[in-house]
Scaffold this motif. Structure first.
Motif, PDB file in Angstrom:
ATOM      1  N   GLU A 159      84.124  78.811  87.912  1.00  0.00           N
ATOM      2  CA  GLU A 159      85.506  79.234  87.766  1.00  0.00           C
ATOM      3  C   GLU A 159      86.437  78.139  87.254  1.00  0.00           C
ATOM      4  O   GLU A 159      87.486  78.426  86.688  1.00  0.00           O
ATOM      5  CB  GLU A 159      86.027  79.776  89.092  1.00  0.00           C
ATOM      6  CG  GLU A 159      85.321  81.031  89.551  1.00  0.00           C
ATOM      7  CD  GLU A 159      85.958  81.645  90.783  1.00  0.00           C
ATOM      8  OE1 GLU A 159      87.194  81.794  90.800  1.00  0.00           O
ATOM      9  OE2 GLU A 159      85.226  81.965  91.734  1.00  0.00           O
ATOM     10  N   GLY A 160      86.070  76.898  87.436  1.00  0.00           N
ATOM     11  CA  GLY A 160      86.942  75.821  86.995  1.00  0.00           C
ATOM     12  C   GLY A 160      86.914  75.572  85.501  1.00  0.00           C
ATOM     13  O   GLY A 160      87.742  74.816  84.974  1.00  0.00           O
ATOM     14  N   ASP A 161      85.963  76.185  84.787  1.00  0.00           N
ATOM     15  CA  ASP A 161      85.821  75.976  83.345  1.00  0.00           C
ATOM     16  C   ASP A 161      86.219  77.243  82.599  1.00  0.00           C
ATOM     17  O   ASP A 161      85.835  78.347  82.975  1.00  0.00           O
ATOM     18  CB  ASP A 161      84.377  75.595  82.997  1.00  0.00           C
ATOM     19  CG  ASP A 161      83.952  74.302  83.650  1.00  0.00           C
ATOM     20  OD1 ASP A 161      84.801  73.410  83.807  1.00  0.00           O
ATOM     21  OD2 ASP A 161      82.780  74.187  84.029  1.00  0.00           O
ATOM     22  N   VAL A 162      86.959  77.086  81.526  1.00  0.00           N
ATOM     23  CA  VAL A 162      87.472  78.219  80.774  1.00  0.00           C
ATOM     24  C   VAL A 162      86.391  78.782  79.856  1.00  0.00           C
ATOM     25  O   VAL A 162      85.795  78.049  79.065  1.00  0.00           O
ATOM     26  CB  VAL A 162      88.714  77.812  79.955  1.00  0.00           C
ATOM     27  CG1 VAL A 162      89.219  78.985  79.129  1.00  0.00           C
ATOM     28  CG2 VAL A 162      89.814  77.312  80.888  1.00  0.00           C
ATOM     29  N   ASN A 163      86.147  80.083  79.966  1.00  0.00           N
ATOM     30  CA  ASN A 163      85.246  80.817  79.072  1.00  0.00           C
ATOM     31  C   ASN A 163      83.832  80.244  79.047  1.00  0.00           C
ATOM     32  O   ASN A 163      83.171  80.197  78.003  1.00  0.00           O
ATOM     33  CB  ASN A 163      85.811  80.857  77.658  1.00  0.00           C
ATOM     34  CG  ASN A 163      87.160  81.556  77.600  1.00  0.00           C
ATOM     35  OD1 ASN A 163      87.462  82.400  78.440  1.00  0.00           O
ATOM     36  ND2 ASN A 163      87.975  81.209  76.621  1.00  0.00           N
ATOM     37  N   LYS A 185      90.486  85.316  78.703  1.00  0.00           N
ATOM     38  CA  LYS A 185      90.213  84.503  79.879  1.00  0.00           C
ATOM     39  C   LYS A 185      89.021  85.148  80.573  1.00  0.00           C
ATOM     40  O   LYS A 185      89.161  86.136  81.288  1.00  0.00           O
ATOM     41  CB  LYS A 185      91.415  84.443  80.827  1.00  0.00           C
ATOM     42  CG  LYS A 185      91.139  83.595  82.068  1.00  0.00           C
ATOM     43  CD  LYS A 185      92.305  83.624  83.037  1.00  0.00           C
ATOM     44  CE  LYS A 185      91.973  82.820  84.297  1.00  0.00           C
ATOM     45  NZ  LYS A 185      93.049  82.906  85.298  1.00  0.00           N
ATOM     46  N   LEU A 186      87.841  84.606  80.331  1.00  0.00           N
ATOM     47  CA  LEU A 186      86.611  85.187  80.851  1.00  0.00           C
ATOM     48  C   LEU A 186      86.562  85.093  82.368  1.00  0.00           C
ATOM     49  O   LEU A 186      86.849  84.053  82.961  1.00  0.00           O
ATOM     50  CB  LEU A 186      85.409  84.481  80.232  1.00  0.00           C
ATOM     51  CG  LEU A 186      84.016  84.922  80.688  1.00  0.00           C
ATOM     52  CD1 LEU A 186      83.033  84.807  79.541  1.00  0.00           C
ATOM     53  CD2 LEU A 186      83.518  84.116  81.887  1.00  0.00           C
ATOM     54  N   MET A 187      86.193  86.203  83.002  1.00  0.00           N
ATOM     55  CA  MET A 187      86.003  86.258  84.451  1.00  0.00           C
ATOM     56  C   MET A 187      84.785  87.133  84.745  1.00  0.00           C
ATOM     57  O   MET A 187      84.489  88.070  84.005  1.00  0.00           O
ATOM     58  CB  MET A 187      87.233  86.872  85.139  1.00  0.00           C
ATOM     59  CG  MET A 187      88.557  86.216  84.808  1.00  0.00           C
ATOM     60  SD  MET A 187      89.980  87.147  85.462  1.00  0.00           S
ATOM     61  CE  MET A 187      89.775  86.839  87.212  1.00  0.00           C
ATOM     62  N   TYR A 188      84.097  86.844  85.832  1.00  0.00           N
ATOM     63  CA  TYR A 188      83.047  87.697  86.379  1.00  0.00           C
ATOM     64  C   TYR A 188      81.988  88.122  85.355  1.00  0.00           C
ATOM     65  O   TYR A 188      81.787  89.315  85.121  1.00  0.00           O
ATOM     66  CB  TYR A 188      83.661  88.954  86.999  1.00  0.00           C
ATOM     67  CG  TYR A 188      84.797  88.698  87.954  1.00  0.00           C
ATOM     68  CD1 TYR A 188      84.609  87.943  89.105  1.00  0.00           C
ATOM     69  CD2 TYR A 188      86.070  89.216  87.707  1.00  0.00           C
ATOM     70  CE1 TYR A 188      85.667  87.709  89.985  1.00  0.00           C
ATOM     71  CE2 TYR A 188      87.122  89.000  88.576  1.00  0.00           C
ATOM     72  CZ  TYR A 188      86.918  88.246  89.709  1.00  0.00           C
ATOM     73  OH  TYR A 188      87.959  88.029  90.579  1.00  0.00           O
ATOM     74  N   PRO A 189      81.273  87.212  84.726  1.00  0.00           N
ATOM     75  CA  PRO A 189      80.265  87.606  83.731  1.00  0.00           C
ATOM     76  C   PRO A 189      79.067  88.308  84.371  1.00  0.00           C
ATOM     77  O   PRO A 189      78.698  88.039  85.521  1.00  0.00           O
ATOM     78  CB  PRO A 189      79.857  86.268  83.109  1.00  0.00           C
ATOM     79  CG  PRO A 189      80.101  85.266  84.199  1.00  0.00           C
ATOM     80  CD  PRO A 189      81.326  85.751  84.922  1.00  0.00           C
ATOM     81  N   SER A 190      78.445  89.198  83.600  1.00  0.00           N
ATOM     82  CA  SER A 190      77.297  89.953  84.086  1.00  0.00           C
ATOM     83  C   SER A 190      76.415  90.340  82.904  1.00  0.00           C
ATOM     84  O   SER A 190      76.916  90.772  81.865  1.00  0.00           O
ATOM     85  CB  SER A 190      77.772  91.217  84.815  1.00  0.00           C
ATOM     86  OG  SER A 190      76.685  92.010  85.237  1.00  0.00           O
ATOM     87  N   LEU A 191      75.099  90.194  83.045  1.00  0.00           N
ATOM     88  CA  LEU A 191      74.158  90.614  82.022  1.00  0.00           C
ATOM     89  C   LEU A 191      73.727  92.057  82.286  1.00  0.00           C
ATOM     90  O   LEU A 191      73.262  92.389  83.383  1.00  0.00           O
ATOM     91  CB  LEU A 191      72.917  89.712  82.013  1.00  0.00           C
ATOM     92  CG  LEU A 191      73.117  88.267  81.550  1.00  0.00           C
ATOM     93  CD1 LEU A 191      71.820  87.483  81.737  1.00  0.00           C
ATOM     94  CD2 LEU A 191      73.563  88.212  80.105  1.00  0.00           C
ATOM     95  N   LEU A 192      73.882  92.913  81.288  1.00  0.00           N
ATOM     96  CA  LEU A 192      73.458  94.305  81.391  1.00  0.00           C
ATOM     97  C   LEU A 192      72.700  94.683  80.124  1.00  0.00           C
ATOM     98  O   LEU A 192      73.129  94.350  79.021  1.00  0.00           O
ATOM     99  CB  LEU A 192      74.661  95.232  81.570  1.00  0.00           C
ATOM    100  CG  LEU A 192      75.490  95.055  82.848  1.00  0.00           C
ATOM    101  CD1 LEU A 192      76.735  95.921  82.796  1.00  0.00           C
ATOM    102  CD2 LEU A 192      74.664  95.385  84.083  1.00  0.00           C
ATOM    103  N   ASP A 193      71.598  95.390  80.292  1.00  0.00           N
ATOM    104  CA  ASP A 193      70.779  95.803  79.162  1.00  0.00           C
ATOM    105  C   ASP A 193      70.753  97.331  79.099  1.00  0.00           C
ATOM    106  O   ASP A 193      70.346  98.001  80.047  1.00  0.00           O
ATOM    107  CB  ASP A 193      69.350  95.264  79.315  1.00  0.00           C
ATOM    108  CG  ASP A 193      68.545  95.368  78.035  1.00  0.00           C
ATOM    109  OD1 ASP A 193      68.589  96.434  77.407  1.00  0.00           O
ATOM    110  OD2 ASP A 193      67.877  94.376  77.682  1.00  0.00           O
ATOM    111  N   ALA A 194      71.184  97.881  77.981  1.00  0.00           N
ATOM    112  CA  ALA A 194      71.271  99.334  77.831  1.00  0.00           C
ATOM    113  C   ALA A 194      69.922 100.018  77.957  1.00  0.00           C
ATOM    114  O   ALA A 194      69.855 101.210  78.263  1.00  0.00           O
ATOM    115  CB  ALA A 194      71.902  99.679  76.485  1.00  0.00           C
ATOM    116  N   ASP A 195      68.837  99.297  77.721  1.00  0.00           N
ATOM    117  CA  ASP A 195      67.503  99.896  77.800  1.00  0.00           C
ATOM    118  C   ASP A 195      66.935  99.912  79.217  1.00  0.00           C
ATOM    119  O   ASP A 195      65.848 100.466  79.446  1.00  0.00           O
ATOM    120  CB  ASP A 195      66.524  99.133  76.897  1.00  0.00           C
ATOM    121  CG  ASP A 195      66.774  99.403  75.424  1.00  0.00           C
ATOM    122  OD1 ASP A 195      67.389 100.441  75.113  1.00  0.00           O
ATOM    123  OD2 ASP A 195      66.362  98.578  74.592  1.00  0.00           O
TER     124      ASP A 195
END
Length: 455
Positions: free
Chosen positions: A364-368, A410-420
């Protein structure tokens, strides 16, 4: 809806130009172990091997695009402060309902969580304001473990049943009417996050995720992770929360991570720091062989899955006077991120030696910036380390340069999702339906933008 942010996993810095990702929301991902285009590497799998000393790298291969926009798609209503109620405030989570054959995408809020729905993640056709997928509870009693709630870690099964972990934050300063017996900072922000009491509870669904609720009443009986101490007026922030995905493993257990913040043990009525958990803050690995039982969850204490959680409002003093109610935090691979989120690699594209999992995080301390790490247990590193307790040093990815200049990101809460995941990767399995699986054809990075958009 537009396509989303595209990424690739490689062992160099070359984007995989032959990996087209046709997603509705995020940054696309492709995976390779050499400088060859993806399709060539997969076709040559019999002769190519992965150098275990060179971890894969995550790079964007497509532009950032908005999937949900508060300005045009927010459901009507205001919160207690008069602001737009629907403010995405958690990691994007998706599941595919096996009963309706539809995918839901959410970023939970503590005001009301509504889903964007469609036949697939690449074809989300409507934001459904007809009902909240989870009706948040907001109790003024910290002993209820149900205040300012966020639905996270949703997991559904082929029969339509499912469980989720619900993050809860009691904020003594936000009570209405104010209660000076619980917090001295009524109607204002405490200078050091005082008066906060975090916990995590169990949620369930019986209709494939169309509706979620707390597992049992009274609400305290649904609590899974809580501190061994009761709330104290003006206390520093403490508790367990910010839950990532909970993924099934071949050994029959479900594994996940939860943040442990400022938690201490109790010894003879006084607070005592546990030598195995310096600072008592960090990522706590946990597992369960019965995700529908709040008391079946066990945390890693540094030597075994021996951490248990008990309710200090109902437990006997004797059950609190031991060192079994906090975890041994994981630091390597986590690198300060507060929202660790594990995914399982799946598919026939993987070369020999490919990692089994990837853990995404948000420092959280780093931007994007996002971080990602790969397993370092069993045959993938530390042979003596149990699953999900040891990770490689995390790699960092700054995606600022991938944002269009007109987009205030301002990127927050990243998540990897795969449509397949529910389809070719998971073929209707619970891991697939819950978007726990990631591959190399339609993997995207989803994230929240300033609590106003999902991209």
């Amino acid at each position: 809806l537009p396509n989303t942010n595209q990424y690739s996993f490689v062992t160099n810095v070359l984007p995989m130009q032959h990996s087209k990702l046709l997603l509705d929301c995020a940054v696309l991902i492709s995976l390779c172990t050499s400088a060859l285009p993806l399709h060539t590497a997969v076709e040559s799998a019999k002769v190519l091997t992965r150098d275990a000393n060179v971890p894969p790298k995550l790079i964007p291969t497509g532009p950032v695009e908005v999937v949900w926009d508060q300005a045009t798609q927010a459901c009507p209503g205001r919160n207690q402060y008069g602001h737009i109620g629907e403010q995405p405030d958690s990691m994007p989570v998706a599941w595919h309902n096996p009963l309706t054959n539809e995918t839901s995408l959410i970023s939970a809020t503590d005001w009301g969580t509504f889903a964007t729905v469609g036949p697939t993640l690449t074809n989300l056709t409507r934001h459904d304001c007809s009902h909240r997928v989870y009706a948040e509870v907001n109790s003024s009693d910290p002993a209820d473990y149900a205040a300012h709630q966020w639905l996270q870690a949703a997991h559904v099964f082929p029969n339509g049943s499912g469980f989720a972990l619900i993050h809860s934050e009691f904020h003594g300063n936000m009570l209405s009417p104010p209660n000076p017996d619980l917090c001295s900072f009524s109607n204002r922000t405490p200078p050091a996050s005082e008066c906060q009491f975090w916990s995590t509870s169990l949620g369930v669904t019986e209709d494939g995720g169309s509706h979620w609720r707390m597992a049992s009443t009274p609400t305290a009986t649904s609590a899974v992770f809580m501190t061994p101490q009761r709330y104290v007026k003006d206390q520093n922030i403490t508790g367990f929360g910010a839950v990532g995905a909970v993924v099934p493993a071949p050994d029959g257990f479900f594994y996940g991570n939860v943040m442990e913040i400022g938690v201490e043990n109790m010894t003879e009525g006084t607070r005592d720091r546990h030598s195995a958990t310096p600072g008592q803050s960090g990522v706590c690995a946990f597992r369960t062989n019965d995700p529908f039982d709040p008391r079946a969850y066990r945390g890693w204490n540094g030597t075994e899955w021996g951490t248990t959680w008990v309710d200090p409002y109902t437990a006997s003093p004797g059950s609190l006077n031991n060192h079994n109610h906090v975890c041994s935090p994981i630091f390597t691979g986590v690198d300060g991120n507060a929202h660790p989120n594990v995914r399982t690699f799946a598919g026939t594209w993987m070369l020999p030696g490919w990692p089994t999992h990837v853990m995404l995080g948000w420092p959280e301390g780093d931007v994007n910036v996002v971080t990602y790490a790969f397993p370092k247990w069993g045959t993938e590193g530390n042979v003596s380390a149990p699953p999900f307790t040891s990770w490689d040093v995390g790699q960092r990815l700054n995606i600022t340069g991938w944002f269009p200049p007109t987009m205030d990101i301002k990127l927050m809460y990243p998540s990897l999702l795969d449509a397949d995941s529910p389809f070719s990767l998971g073929q209707g399995s619970d891991a697939g339906l819950s978007y726990d699986l990631v591959g190399n054809a339609s993997l995207s990075l989803y994230f929240v933008v300033g609590r106003r958009q999902i991209a």
